[in-house]
Scaffold this motif. Structure first.
Motif, PDB file in Angstrom:
ATOM      1  N   SER A 250       0.830   3.193  -8.497  1.00 34.85           N
ATOM      2  CA  SER A 250      -0.547   2.917  -8.914  1.00 34.85           C
ATOM      3  C   SER A 250      -0.485   2.288 -10.303  1.00 34.85           C
ATOM      4  O   SER A 250       0.262   2.782 -11.169  1.00 34.85           O
ATOM      5  N   THR A 251      -1.220   1.225 -10.509  1.00 35.51           N
ATOM      6  CA  THR A 251      -1.165   0.566 -11.827  1.00 35.51           C
ATOM      7  C   THR A 251      -1.725   1.479 -12.921  1.00 35.51           C
ATOM      8  O   THR A 251      -1.299   1.401 -14.072  1.00 35.51           O
ATOM      9  N   ASN A 252      -2.672   2.359 -12.566  1.00 32.29           N
ATOM     10  CA  ASN A 252      -3.156   3.324 -13.567  1.00 32.29           C
ATOM     11  C   ASN A 252      -2.016   4.265 -13.983  1.00 32.29           C
ATOM     12  O   ASN A 252      -1.839   4.564 -15.169  1.00 32.29           O
TER      13      ASN A 252
ATOM     14  N   GLN B 205       0.282  -1.856  -4.119  1.00 28.02           N
ATOM     15  CA  GLN B 205       0.348  -0.457  -4.562  1.00 28.02           C
ATOM     16  C   GLN B 205       0.690   0.426  -3.355  1.00 28.02           C
ATOM     17  O   GLN B 205       0.183   0.210  -2.259  1.00 28.02           O
TER      18      GLN B 205
ATOM     19  N   GLY C  28      -2.275   3.818  -4.406  1.00 30.16           N
ATOM     20  CA  GLY C  28      -3.456   3.447  -5.183  1.00 30.16           C
ATOM     21  C   GLY C  28      -4.527   4.530  -5.053  1.00 30.16           C
ATOM     22  O   GLY C  28      -4.674   5.143  -4.001  1.00 30.16           O
ATOM     23  N   ARG C  29      -5.251   4.732  -6.144  1.00 28.46           N
ATOM     24  CA  ARG C  29      -6.285   5.774  -6.152  1.00 28.46           C
ATOM     25  C   ARG C  29      -7.656   5.173  -6.384  1.00 28.46           C
ATOM     26  O   ARG C  29      -7.821   4.254  -7.182  1.00 28.46           O
ATOM     27  N   GLY C  30      -8.657   5.697  -5.652  1.00 25.93           N
ATOM     28  CA  GLY C  30     -10.032   5.278  -5.852  1.00 25.93           C
ATOM     29  C   GLY C  30     -10.812   6.349  -6.589  1.00 25.93           C
ATOM     30  O   GLY C  30     -10.231   7.344  -7.041  1.00 25.93           O
ATOM     31  N   ARG C  31     -12.102   6.138  -6.709  1.00 24.95           N
ATOM     32  CA  ARG C  31     -12.962   7.135  -7.361  1.00 24.95           C
ATOM     33  C   ARG C  31     -13.038   8.399  -6.515  1.00 24.95           C
ATOM     34  O   ARG C  31     -12.849   8.362  -5.312  1.00 24.95           O
TER      35      ARG C  31
ATOM     36  N   TRP D  57      -6.922   4.310  -2.258  1.00 28.78           N
ATOM     37  CA  TRP D  57      -7.320   2.894  -2.358  1.00 28.78           C
ATOM     38  C   TRP D  57      -6.143   2.036  -1.927  1.00 28.78           C
ATOM     39  O   TRP D  57      -5.070   2.106  -2.518  1.00 28.78           O
TER      40      TRP D  57
ATOM     41  N   LYS E 296     -18.606  -4.492  -0.159  1.00 33.01           N
ATOM     42  CA  LYS E 296     -17.795  -4.241  -1.362  1.00 33.01           C
ATOM     43  C   LYS E 296     -16.552  -5.132  -1.408  1.00 33.01           C
ATOM     44  O   LYS E 296     -15.772  -5.182  -0.466  1.00 33.01           O
TER      45      LYS E 296
ATOM     46  N   GLY F 244     -13.609  -2.524  -6.636  1.00 32.73           N
ATOM     47  CA  GLY F 244     -13.937  -1.193  -7.149  1.00 32.73           C
ATOM     48  C   GLY F 244     -13.121  -0.916  -8.400  1.00 32.73           C
ATOM     49  O   GLY F 244     -12.056  -1.520  -8.597  1.00 32.73           O
ATOM     50  N   THR F 245     -13.601  -0.015  -9.237  1.00 36.71           N
ATOM     51  CA  THR F 245     -12.931   0.281 -10.503  1.00 36.71           C
ATOM     52  C   THR F 245     -12.782   1.784 -10.699  1.00 36.71           C
ATOM     53  O   THR F 245     -13.735   2.531 -10.484  1.00 36.71           O
ATOM     54  N   LEU F 246     -11.605   2.204 -11.095  1.00 38.26           N
ATOM     55  CA  LEU F 246     -11.341   3.611 -11.423  1.00 38.26           C
ATOM     56  C   LEU F 246     -10.997   3.691 -12.906  1.00 38.26           C
ATOM     57  O   LEU F 246     -10.004   3.112 -13.346  1.00 38.26           O
TER      58      LEU F 246
ATOM     59  N   GLY G  84      -8.812   0.633 -14.136  1.00 37.12           N
ATOM     60  CA  GLY G  84      -8.105   0.123 -12.966  1.00 37.12           C
ATOM     61  C   GLY G  84      -9.053  -0.608 -12.029  1.00 37.12           C
ATOM     62  O   GLY G  84     -10.018  -0.040 -11.535  1.00 37.12           O
ATOM     63  N   VAL G  85      -8.753  -1.873 -11.786  1.00 34.65           N
ATOM     64  CA  VAL G  85      -9.626  -2.706 -10.957  1.00 34.65           C
ATOM     65  C   VAL G  85      -8.894  -3.136  -9.693  1.00 34.65           C
ATOM     66  O   VAL G  85      -7.765  -3.644  -9.752  1.00 34.65           O
ATOM     67  N   GLY G  86      -9.539  -2.924  -8.567  1.00 27.66           N
ATOM     68  CA  GLY G  86      -9.007  -3.413  -7.298  1.00 27.66           C
ATOM     69  C   GLY G  86      -9.932  -4.484  -6.748  1.00 27.66           C
ATOM     70  O   GLY G  86     -11.149  -4.317  -6.764  1.00 27.66           O
TER      71      GLY G  86
END
Ligand code: BTN
Length: 239
Positions: free
Chosen positions: A11-13, A35, A38-41, A46, A107, A110-112, A123-125
């Motif tokens: 995950s880039t975050n 990723q 990857g993680r979402g909200r 993600w 959509k 999305g941004t986390l 973090g922007v996907g």
């Protein structure tokens, strides 16, 4: 902004946090072509398959902690700016509060946002080549509308983010609140917001845009305005 680039990362975050621990200094961005975790909200996964964008802009936390909540709308403005020239004039681009980006109500981004004492990780996907199919909302990817490469999008996004971030640091969120509200999905229209994670309880009202903290204001049928700091929004159900 310096960009660290990877072919594949969890995950880039996560990677941005690791770089901070290794002594890197904000501002910088982490970009991965793919990723694996990857993680979402709200703890959701993600997906970022090859060809989509996963990037984390890492900046210093603001001195005034109460302004941190306005990083979300400022990021949405930057993504909006980058996508706008890529799509046709009759495609509807809008920001779904706080920072999802919709094209024709589906959509695309999305941004986390995560934070610790030393940095904010934004973090922007962006769905560029492909879109997730098995999610409970409409999705779209840019390749349905235009030809664009993830590498170029990331460069453009870093520039647009820095522009808005610098203005935000100098003049505050007040300087860009009106612009954000103008681009908001369902501004001055009925909207509902979830009051719990399970989306069992909702509150309805007319969308009056965000206040100076980036909180969403809804007007009820008695004309009372209430600001919400969290929740998922949606068009109201038909009565
Ligand atoms: C959401 O809409 O739920 C937010 C999605 C955020 C995804 C991005 S992709 C880059 C960064 N790295 C992550 O693991 N998540 C964010």
């Amino acid at each position: 902004m310096k960009i660290f680039q990877y072919d594949t990362i969890d995950s880039t975050n996560n990677e941005a946090k690791r770089l901070m621990q290794q002594g890197e200094n904000p501002s910088f961005a982490v970009y991965a072509r793919q990723q694996t975790a990857g993680r979402g909200r709200l703890g959701r996964p993600w997906e970022t398959p090859l060809g989509n964008v996963a990037v984390t802009m890492t900046v210093m936390p603001p001195e005034e902690l109460s302004t941190q909540s306005t990083i979300a709308p400022l990021t949405a403005l930057a993504i909006y700016d980058v996508l706008k020239p890529l799509i046709r004039a009759d495609d509807q681009l809008a920001i779904k509060w706080p920072n999802d980006i919709l094209i024709n109500e589906a959509k695309v981004s999305g941004t986390l946002i995560e934070a610790d004492r030393s940095a904010i990780y934004i973090g922007v996907g962006i769905n560029v080549e492909t879109k997730p199919e098995h999610v409970p909302y409409k999705t779209i990817c840019l390749s349905e509308l235009t030809e664009v490469k993830a590498d170029q999008l990331v460069k453009d996004l870093a520039v647009a983010f820095e522009k808005h971030h610098t203005r935000w640091q100098k003049e505050g969120f007040e300087a860009i609140t009106a612009l954000y509200n103008k681009r908001l999905y369902r501004l001055n229209m009925p909207l509902r917001i979830s009051l719990d994670r399970e989306k069992q309880t909702w509150e309805e009202g007319i969308c009056c845009g965000v206040n100076r903290f980036g909180h969403l204001q809804l007007k009820d049928d008695k004309g009372q305005i209430k600001a919400h700091s969290a929740g998922d929004i949606d068009a109201p159900l038909e009565h």
